[in-house]
Enzyme design. Sequence first.
Site, PDB file in Angstrom:
ATOM      1  CB  CYS A   1      48.046 -28.835  22.794  1.00  0.00           C
ATOM      2  SG  CYS A   1      46.477 -29.165  23.633  1.00  0.00           S
TER       3      CYS A   1
ATOM      4  CD  GLU B   1      48.945 -36.810   9.813  1.00  0.00           C
ATOM      5  OE1 GLU B   1      49.156 -37.364  10.916  1.00  0.00           O
ATOM      6  OE2 GLU B   1      49.591 -35.834   9.409  1.00  0.00           O
TER       7      GLU B   1
ATOM      8  CB  CYS C   1      49.103 -36.614  16.003  1.00  0.00           C
ATOM      9  SG  CYS C   1      47.556 -35.840  15.607  1.00  0.00           S
TER      10      CYS C   1
ATOM     11  CB  CYS D   1      43.273 -29.562  16.614  1.00  0.00           C
ATOM     12  SG  CYS D   1      42.782 -29.659  18.350  1.00  0.00           S
TER      13      CYS D   1
ATOM     14  CB  CYS E   1      45.875 -43.773  15.747  1.00  0.00           C
ATOM     15  SG  CYS E   1      45.802 -42.131  16.513  1.00  0.00           S
TER      16      CYS E   1
END
Length: 351
Positions: free
Chosen positions: A117, A93, A334, A113, A106
């Site tokens: 988190c 994205e 995100c 990832c 961005c």
Amino acid sequence: MEKIDIKSCTLTELRTVTAEMGLPNFRAGQIYSWLHGKRVSTFAEMSDLSASLRSQLDEKFYINTVCIKKKLVSAIDGTVKYLYELRDGNCVEAVLMHYHHGTSLCISSQVGCRMGCKFCASTLAGCVRNLTASEMLDEVYTAQADSGERVDGVVMMGIGEPLDNFEQVMKFLEILSSPEGLNLSLRHVSLSTCGLVDQIRELARRKLQLTLSVSLHAPNDEIRSQSMPINRKYNVEQLLEACRDYFATTGRRISFEYALIAGVNDSPENAAELASRLKGMGAHVNLIPVNPVEETGYRRGDRAAIERFRDRLEQLGVNATIRRELGSDISAACGQLRRQDAAEQENGNVG
């Protein structure tokens, strides 16, 4: 023979490669200009090169491109969210955002990832792979071509942990800021990290003059370790020590990202502890109302609670702002659009 990703070559690397091909030194500059100045997608478009050289390049290299798989435009503020499809079918994205000072993009640095988190949708399926420098560049080039706007700033805060893809990110930044390419000053680039201390120290040694944004999200180890596994490797004090050294080495003020999670890290006591840790660093705290992610159960507090947290920090001498939320009607947070697309593909395949 596997072809080489020519758009990921820095100008120095391209000069080495063309020299090995027996080409004169100026050819590297010509090719680099076609790739990053004119941004061609085929060697056939490099009209000042001979047909035989273009054929030779086509045999040895490929020119990376990405395509826009989905595009959402906010009816609220004009924010544009892109879902890009890469050469191998993976998707990432990017978000084009409009501010009074210019247009920022961005971008993502990885497919997925591995940082884990808990408040982030990007990490739920783990990391598939790193992006190449050319793929990150193409996020920028494609957004510019589609929007007709120049990207004035780049924010490395999309899918992925940039410092977990260190070498490709460094190549991306070198090419992005090259006078022969987009010529974007690194002072207009913000790189966000969850806190990879060793890489922060290496970044400091390079003195790139970009803005470092550190995802802190908690004032102490107990709270931070609950939602950010990286804290078990590099605790809060180790991270802040590296940040102090970064500021001392580069002279660049650090921005700390702090996602406010109701009932977890948003109390007045949390604000006071955070202020005590950051005092004297010249730091800026960017307060982020947490994005609801169904799998985590985290929720955001009301606006008044967020403003009280900001006011408390400022009373204690720490500069703080509340992030302006853009594209709230188009899943601009995100990882959301990529996950929605993956779910649609899975449901389609099942059906």
